[in-house]
Structure formats: C-alpha cells, structure tokens
Motif scaffolding. Sequence first.
Motif, PDB file in Angstrom:
ATOM      1  N   GLY A  21      -3.776   1.102   3.434  1.00  0.00           N
ATOM      2  CA  GLY A  21      -5.168   0.750   3.218  1.00  0.00           C
ATOM      3  C   GLY A  21      -6.086   1.943   3.094  1.00  0.00           C
ATOM      4  O   GLY A  21      -5.831   2.873   2.337  1.00  0.00           O
ATOM      5  N   ALA A  22      -7.139   1.942   3.880  1.00  0.00           N
ATOM      6  CA  ALA A  22      -8.171   2.970   3.790  1.00  0.00           C
ATOM      7  C   ALA A  22      -7.860   4.210   4.635  1.00  0.00           C
ATOM      8  O   ALA A  22      -8.675   5.124   4.704  1.00  0.00           O
ATOM      9  N   ARG A  23      -6.687   4.255   5.276  1.00  0.00           N
ATOM     10  CA  ARG A  23      -6.303   5.481   5.988  1.00  0.00           C
ATOM     11  C   ARG A  23      -6.011   6.567   4.962  1.00  0.00           C
ATOM     12  O   ARG A  23      -5.378   6.318   3.943  1.00  0.00           O
ATOM     13  N   ASP A  24      -6.422   7.768   5.268  1.00  0.00           N
ATOM     14  CA  ASP A  24      -6.280   8.874   4.316  1.00  0.00           C
ATOM     15  C   ASP A  24      -4.962   9.608   4.564  1.00  0.00           C
ATOM     16  O   ASP A  24      -4.937  10.661   5.193  1.00  0.00           O
ATOM     17  N   ILE A  25      -3.885   9.060   4.067  1.00  0.00           N
ATOM     18  CA  ILE A  25      -2.539   9.586   4.280  1.00  0.00           C
ATOM     19  C   ILE A  25      -2.153  10.444   3.074  1.00  0.00           C
ATOM     20  O   ILE A  25      -2.316  10.014   1.930  1.00  0.00           O
ATOM     21  N   PRO A  26      -1.622  11.653   3.284  1.00  0.00           N
ATOM     22  CA  PRO A  26      -1.282  12.542   2.161  1.00  0.00           C
ATOM     23  C   PRO A  26       0.017  12.140   1.458  1.00  0.00           C
ATOM     24  O   PRO A  26       0.831  11.379   1.988  1.00  0.00           O
ATOM     25  N   LEU A  27       0.192  12.665   0.269  1.00  0.00           N
ATOM     26  CA  LEU A  27       1.440  12.485  -0.474  1.00  0.00           C
ATOM     27  C   LEU A  27       2.588  13.160   0.271  1.00  0.00           C
ATOM     28  O   LEU A  27       2.395  14.141   0.977  1.00  0.00           O
ATOM     29  N   ASN A  28       3.797  12.658   0.055  1.00  0.00           N
ATOM     30  CA  ASN A  28       4.984  13.369   0.505  1.00  0.00           C
ATOM     31  C   ASN A  28       5.624  14.045  -0.717  1.00  0.00           C
ATOM     32  O   ASN A  28       5.072  13.979  -1.832  1.00  0.00           O
ATOM     33  N   ASP A  29       6.739  14.709  -0.541  1.00  0.00           N
ATOM     34  CA  ASP A  29       7.352  15.441  -1.657  1.00  0.00           C
ATOM     35  C   ASP A  29       7.757  14.523  -2.799  1.00  0.00           C
ATOM     36  O   ASP A  29       7.602  14.881  -3.970  1.00  0.00           O
ATOM     37  N   THR A  30       8.255  13.327  -2.477  1.00  0.00           N
ATOM     38  CA  THR A  30       8.590  12.366  -3.529  1.00  0.00           C
ATOM     39  C   THR A  30       7.347  12.016  -4.327  1.00  0.00           C
ATOM     40  O   THR A  30       7.377  11.961  -5.563  1.00  0.00           O
ATOM     41  N   GLY A  31       6.242  11.780  -3.638  1.00  0.00           N
ATOM     42  CA  GLY A  31       4.982  11.442  -4.299  1.00  0.00           C
ATOM     43  C   GLY A  31       4.474  12.555  -5.194  1.00  0.00           C
ATOM     44  O   GLY A  31       3.944  12.287  -6.280  1.00  0.00           O
ATOM     45  N   ARG A  32       4.653  13.791  -4.755  1.00  0.00           N
ATOM     46  CA  ARG A  32       4.230  14.911  -5.604  1.00  0.00           C
ATOM     47  C   ARG A  32       5.070  14.971  -6.882  1.00  0.00           C
ATOM     48  O   ARG A  32       4.554  15.223  -7.968  1.00  0.00           O
ATOM     49  N   SER A  62      -7.534  11.420  -0.337  1.00  0.00           N
ATOM     50  CA  SER A  62      -6.764  12.636  -0.584  1.00  0.00           C
ATOM     51  C   SER A  62      -5.491  12.370  -1.375  1.00  0.00           C
ATOM     52  O   SER A  62      -5.095  13.179  -2.219  1.00  0.00           O
ATOM     53  N   ARG A  63      -4.820  11.237  -1.145  1.00  0.00           N
ATOM     54  CA  ARG A  63      -3.574  10.973  -1.875  1.00  0.00           C
ATOM     55  C   ARG A  63      -3.823  10.741  -3.362  1.00  0.00           C
ATOM     56  O   ARG A  63      -2.985  11.081  -4.192  1.00  0.00           O
ATOM     57  N   THR A  64      -4.971  10.164  -3.698  1.00  0.00           N
ATOM     58  CA  THR A  64      -5.279   9.960  -5.116  1.00  0.00           C
ATOM     59  C   THR A  64      -5.788  11.249  -5.753  1.00  0.00           C
ATOM     60  O   THR A  64      -5.454  11.551  -6.899  1.00  0.00           O
ATOM     61  N   ARG A  65      -6.572  12.016  -5.019  1.00  0.00           N
ATOM     62  CA  ARG A  65      -7.048  13.295  -5.569  1.00  0.00           C
ATOM     63  C   ARG A  65      -5.886  14.253  -5.803  1.00  0.00           C
ATOM     64  O   ARG A  65      -5.823  14.923  -6.836  1.00  0.00           O
ATOM     65  N   LEU A  87     -15.717   3.159  -5.525  1.00  0.00           N
ATOM     66  CA  LEU A  87     -15.332   1.772  -5.799  1.00  0.00           C
ATOM     67  C   LEU A  87     -13.816   1.607  -5.908  1.00  0.00           C
ATOM     68  O   LEU A  87     -13.300   0.506  -5.796  1.00  0.00           O
ATOM     69  N   LEU A  88     -13.100   2.713  -6.129  1.00  0.00           N
ATOM     70  CA  LEU A  88     -11.651   2.678  -6.304  1.00  0.00           C
ATOM     71  C   LEU A  88     -10.860   2.866  -5.012  1.00  0.00           C
ATOM     72  O   LEU A  88      -9.633   2.897  -5.038  1.00  0.00           O
ATOM     73  N   ILE A  89     -11.535   2.999  -3.882  1.00  0.00           N
ATOM     74  CA  ILE A  89     -10.830   3.140  -2.604  1.00  0.00           C
ATOM     75  C   ILE A  89      -9.981   1.890  -2.359  1.00  0.00           C
ATOM     76  O   ILE A  89     -10.385   0.766  -2.692  1.00  0.00           O
ATOM     77  N   GLU A  90      -8.799   2.086  -1.789  1.00  0.00           N
ATOM     78  CA  GLU A  90      -7.900   0.977  -1.503  1.00  0.00           C
ATOM     79  C   GLU A  90      -8.553  -0.017  -0.550  1.00  0.00           C
ATOM     80  O   GLU A  90      -9.426   0.344   0.245  1.00  0.00           O
ATOM     81  N   LEU A  91      -8.115  -1.276  -0.636  1.00  0.00           N
ATOM     82  CA  LEU A  91      -8.646  -2.274   0.290  1.00  0.00           C
ATOM     83  C   LEU A  91      -8.256  -1.900   1.720  1.00  0.00           C
ATOM     84  O   LEU A  91      -7.223  -1.283   1.961  1.00  0.00           O
ATOM     85  N   SER A  92      -9.087  -2.271   2.644  1.00  0.00           N
ATOM     86  CA  SER A  92      -8.835  -1.974   4.046  1.00  0.00           C
ATOM     87  C   SER A  92      -8.045  -3.110   4.679  1.00  0.00           C
ATOM     88  O   SER A  92      -8.396  -4.280   4.520  1.00  0.00           O
ATOM     89  N   PHE A  93      -6.983  -2.744   5.398  1.00  0.00           N
ATOM     90  CA  PHE A  93      -6.219  -3.719   6.169  1.00  0.00           C
ATOM     91  C   PHE A  93      -6.748  -3.840   7.590  1.00  0.00           C
ATOM     92  O   PHE A  93      -6.115  -4.444   8.452  1.00  0.00           O
ATOM     93  N   GLY A  94      -7.907  -3.245   7.851  1.00  0.00           N
ATOM     94  CA  GLY A  94      -8.559  -3.390   9.151  1.00  0.00           C
ATOM     95  C   GLY A  94      -7.677  -2.962  10.311  1.00  0.00           C
ATOM     96  O   GLY A  94      -7.083  -1.879  10.291  1.00  0.00           O
TER      97      GLY A  94
END
Length: 195
Positions: A21-32, A62-65, A87-94
């Motif tokens: 959700g809205a947590r700002d989690i970074p990419l991992n090596d696979t994601g890069r 940060s993961r999208t940037r 407006l493009l931020i992921e939905l929040s899972f609260g």
Amino acid sequence: MLLYVIRHGQTDYNREQRLQGARDIPLNDTGRGQARANGEALASTSLELPLDGFDWVSSPMSRTRETMELVRTAAGLIPDAYRTERLLIELSFGDWEGQTLDEVGAHSPHLIEERERGKWRFRPPGEAAESYAMLAERTDQFLAGVDRPTICVAHGGVIRTLFQRIGKVPDEEAAMVDIPQDRILKIEGDQIGWI
C-alpha cells in the motif's frame, strides 16, 4: 489518449506477498532488473513519438521514482527529467499494511470473508485505508489531466483501476487482474493491453 504505464519493480514486500500500500518500501535487486528491462523495452519499441516527446510522470513513492529513473537511464534519457503526481500513490491498506493476507486472516477472518465477497468496494480498517472504488476516483482525476502522450510509473492498484475505468473490466474482475512488474501497459483511446 496515449498512455504507457509501468508498474514499479519488485520490492521485498512484493516477494513476501505483504500488503504494501502506501508504505514507502524500496525496490530490491529483482525490481531494479525489471525496471532496467522495461527501459530497454521502451527504447527498442517503435513508439508514436521519440521518448523525449512524452510527458513522463511517476507516483512520488520511492519505489516508483527509482523505477522511473532506472527506466529512463536504460532508455538513454536523463534519469531525473520527469514529474511526480500524488494522485498516483498506491491505495492504502490502512492497518493491514506490512501484513500478509494469511496474517490478517489469523486475527480478522471475518474481514477476509467480507473482502472476498466484494474486493472492489472493501475498505480495510484504519483511518487512511481506501477501497479500489476510492482509488478509482483519484485515477479519474489523474486521467482528466492527461493532455498529451504520457509514460507513467505507478502501482498495481492504480493499474487495476485503469483496467476498470478504460478497459471496462467489471469491478470485481479488475480488482483481481494480475499486474506484472516486467511488462508495459499501453492505453490508446479506449484500448488497453500489454506490449
């Protein structure tokens, strides 16, 4: 409308099937690696305009940037020449963010059952939590501002709302669409599909 959309690359939360959700989690090596491959794919695809002729926009997370900057670098462009859009931020899972659905099911099985009966309109507990229906309203606002060919990096939930809004995929089906992190979505007019 001409819009190319890329989901951010994999994070450790994605790999572990945690609600990010809205947590700002970074990419991992696979994601890069996925982001670089998507940039190379864009550079090798015959597009309607040169790459620098598009409006480039990303969710501010940060993961999208990081995905955007890796895509642009791999495509031979200046990494930071893009804009962000809240407006493009992921939905929040609260309150569920950071947990797996199995973990949520262990303490709130009744809510998992409710979610399974109607995922599109289901809103998890927590003040900031959103449903896909709520997110779709933000997506509408973003789409209303798209006034030229655009390349966008966003999140799985945002892309699901694009399938519902533009592709006319029924609500519950749209909420379940698999959104790969190593493909590019093309939207042209009312046509939507992976390239």
